[in-house]
Design an enzyme around this catalytic site. Structure first.
Site, PDB file in Angstrom:
ATOM      1  N   ASP A   1       0.870  -1.190   0.000  1.00 11.59           N
ATOM      2  CA  ASP A   1       0.000   0.000   0.000  1.00 11.59           C
ATOM      3  C   ASP A   1       0.900   1.232   0.000  1.00 11.59           C
ATOM      4  O   ASP A   1       0.879   2.050   0.915  1.00 11.59           O
ATOM      5  CB  ASP A   1      -0.923  -0.002   1.232  1.00 11.59           C
ATOM      6  CG  ASP A   1      -1.923   1.152   1.206  1.00 11.59           C
ATOM      7  OD1 ASP A   1      -2.176   1.713   0.109  1.00 11.59           O
ATOM      8  OD2 ASP A   1      -2.447   1.505   2.276  1.00 11.59           O
TER       9      ASP A   1
HETATM   10 MG   LIG Z   1      -1.924   4.731   5.891  1.00  7.53          MG
END
Ligand SMILES: [Mg+2]
Ligand SMILES: Nc1ncnc2c1ncn2[C@@H]1O[C@H](COP(=O)(O)OP(=O)(O)O)[C@@H](O)[C@H]1O
Length: 244
Positions: free
Chosen positions: A167
């Site tokens: 991410d």
């Molecule tokens: Mg974050």
């Protein structure tokens, strides 16, 4: 939480607090397995040469759990001054190259599991339109998923496995505002061995969208000046379908 200052921000269903040099990320009972995954990955990365936040405590009860980590000194990528973006791209490229060079990672995040997650999110009608581009928002999530599924054999046949952050958006990277080197990678719930294009796709689209900058200096510093655009597009379309 007494003595803890509640903080805003973050993209997940967790609440965040700070007390001095410690951050606490807390979740309700249903979020515990995911936060536990993040704890395990943070503990593992802290044992490598990659800068990150150390786990200082883990508290679990019937109400949920809290993960306490040391505050990484510096400024998150989304809060850097515009004039620092070019320098930060060089620092980010070096840090991601080092991350991708790690070995002996016990966590895996195979493409099959990421696609299965996307299928589940789409089936539940839980895709967050805020994560889609204007163009993709005009389409049904099922249509986006169909495109991902059609492109999967191409991306999968060429995948290059590496330890990925999973991410790699700008708020999850902390920089030293004077040297512009990365002082820490945080928010590690999706860290694991996956296609390195997962990280390259997210980092480059974030640099483009959030910094309004050409990601070329990041890619040059990383050491892949001419990435496969088709694989970048594949992961950029898949990622927003995996949140929800
Ligand atoms: Mg974050
Ligand atoms: N250990 C830490 N050191 C420095 N900043 C942190 C730390 N933990 C969280 N933050 C700050 O809080 C923000 C949200 O935390 P994060 O773990 O990324 O939560 P979320 O999963 O909601 O994105 C980060 O973008 C960063 O600005």
């Amino acid at each position: 939480m007494k003595g803890w200052e509640p903080l805003k921000g973050g993209e997940s269903d967790t609440s965040l607090y700070r007390r001095g040099d410690v951050f606490a990320k807390c979740c309700p009972p249903e979020g515990v397995p995911e936060l536990r995954d993040e704890r395990d990955r943070a503990e593992w990365l802290a044992g490598t040469a990659i800068p990150s936040a150390a786990v200082v405590d883990w508290v679990e009860s019937a109400d949920g759990a809290c993960l306490m980590t040391t505050a990484v000194p510096g400024v998150p990528g989304d809060s850097l001054a515009v004039e620092d973006h070019a320098g930060a791209m060089a620092g980010l490229g070096r840090a991601v190259r080092e991350l991708h060079s790690l070995t002996d990672c016990p966590f895996e995040r195979p493409l099959a599991s990421v696609v299965a997650l996307a299928e589940d999110v789409v089936r539940r009608g839980a895709v967050n339109p805020a994560f889609l581009t204007d163009e993709w928002r005009k389409l049904e999530p099922a249509e986006l998923l169909a495109r991902v599924v059609a492109e999967r054999p191409y991306a999968e046949s060429l995948q290059e496995l590496a330890v990925c952050h999973g991410d790699l958006c700008l708020p999850n990277v902390i920089f030293d505002p004077s040297t512009l080197e990365v002082t820490g990678l945080i928010d590690l719930g999706r860290l694991g061995i996956s296609d390195r294009y997962i990280d390259l796709a997210l980092a480059t689209i974030q640099i483009h969208d959030e910094w309004s900058a050409d990601p070329a200096p990041f890619l040059a510093s990383y050491g892949l000046p001419d990435p496969d655009q088709r694989r970048l597009e594949f992961h950029r379309m898949l990622d927003p379908l995996t949140w929800g």
